[in-house]
Scaffold this active site. Structure first.
Site, PDB file in Angstrom:
ATOM      1  N   ASN A  62      49.092  46.625  51.732  1.00  0.00           N
ATOM      2  CA  ASN A  62      48.238  45.558  52.224  1.00  0.00           C
ATOM      3  C   ASN A  62      48.922  44.493  52.908  1.00  0.00           C
ATOM      4  OD1 ASN A  62      49.200  45.672  49.400  1.00  0.00           O
ATOM      5  ND2 ASN A  62      47.632  44.268  48.801  1.00  0.00           N
ATOM      6  N   GLU A  64      48.141  40.518  53.591  1.00  0.00           N
ATOM      7  CA  GLU A  64      47.205  39.605  53.193  1.00  0.00           C
ATOM      8  C   GLU A  64      47.519  38.229  54.131  1.00  0.00           C
ATOM      9  OE1 GLU A  64      47.644  38.513  49.026  1.00  0.00           O
ATOM     10  OE2 GLU A  64      46.550  40.555  48.448  1.00  0.00           O
ATOM     11  N   CYS A  73      43.591  46.065  53.748  1.00  0.00           N
ATOM     12  CA  CYS A  73      43.790  46.864  52.450  1.00  0.00           C
ATOM     13  C   CYS A  73      45.032  47.701  53.370  1.00  0.00           C
ATOM     14  CB  CYS A  73      42.621  47.379  52.005  1.00  0.00           C
ATOM     15  SG  CYS A  73      41.642  46.522  51.195  1.00  0.00           S
ATOM     16  N   GLU A  75      45.165  50.884  52.763  1.00  0.00           N
ATOM     17  CA  GLU A  75      44.344  52.562  53.153  1.00  0.00           C
ATOM     18  C   GLU A  75      44.121  52.172  54.572  1.00  0.00           C
ATOM     19  OE1 GLU A  75      43.755  50.612  50.441  1.00  0.00           O
ATOM     20  OE2 GLU A  75      43.229  51.900  48.728  1.00  0.00           O
ATOM     21  N   CYS A 112      39.175  50.756  47.618  1.00  0.00           N
ATOM     22  CA  CYS A 112      37.783  49.892  47.645  1.00  0.00           C
ATOM     23  C   CYS A 112      36.565  50.255  48.499  1.00  0.00           C
ATOM     24  CB  CYS A 112      38.297  48.405  48.057  1.00  0.00           C
ATOM     25  SG  CYS A 112      38.497  48.335  49.913  1.00  0.00           S
ATOM     26  N   CYS A 115      37.557  50.339  52.237  1.00  0.00           N
ATOM     27  CA  CYS A 115      38.329  51.392  52.785  1.00  0.00           C
ATOM     28  C   CYS A 115      37.641  52.862  52.491  1.00  0.00           C
ATOM     29  CB  CYS A 115      39.342  51.290  51.728  1.00  0.00           C
ATOM     30  SG  CYS A 115      40.591  49.806  52.214  1.00  0.00           S
TER      31      CYS A 115
END
Ligand code: THU
Length: 160
Positions: A62, A64, A73, A75, A112, A115
């Site tokens: 990830n 940010e 993210c 993934e 999530c 993703c």
């Protein structure tokens, strides 16, 4: 009115050692990727590793941003890289490991919703299931035989 029930199946491994050897190695790549996550705002690090049918292993973590929604993210970082660099390769397996810097994450952390939608796109495109393995930093590992099991009622190109 009739009721529709949707069932899904997951397989739970007790720990890394119970996984097939090649999956343990892929998960270890996810661990390495997790350690390089850039997550100064959430302190929640995630790593993902993909095995492609050409033998390549792609990793992501990830990333940010001070403008929070601009982050991405692990993934999707990994799968978009795979899609951009190896557009004809099929993704066989995805291993995901997540961990907070604030406490030890011992339960499997699933991808999530956003993703799942992104992974679904590639699973549908390649017409071959992607095995998804996910865990925390330690402890049990959950496996789904395909992304479809994690996202019933997927939104896909058939509705466009
Ligand atoms: N995160 C992932 O990398 N993958 C997921 O599936 C869930 C969440 C990241 C996004 C954000 O950087 C941090 O974890 C906390 O939500």
């Amino acid at each position: 009115m009739k009721e529709i029930k949707i069932e899904t199946t997951l397989y739970i491994y007790q720990d890394l050692d119970e996984l097939p050897k090649n999956v343990t190695l892929l998960m270890q790549k996810a661990f390495e990727a997790r350690r390089n996550a850039y997550a100064p705002y959430s302190n929640f690090n995630v790593g993902a590793a993909l095995l492609l049918d050409n033998g390549e292993i792609i990793t992501g973590n990830n990333q940010e941003n001070a403008s929070y929604p601009s982050g991405l993210c692990a993934e999707r970082t990994a799968i978009y890289y795979a899609g951009s660099q190896y557009p004809r390769a099929k993704i066989i397996q995805m291993a995901i490991s997540a961990g907070s810097k604030n406490n030890l994450t011992t339960k499997p952390i699933p991808p999530c919703g956003a993703c799942r939608q992104a992974i679904a796109e590639y699973e549908i495109k390649q017409d071959t299931p992607i095995e998804i393995y996910f865990m925390g930093e330690t402890g049990k590992v959950a496996k789904s035989n395909s992304l479809a099991n994690l996202l019933p009622l997927v939104f896909d190109k058939s509705v466009l």
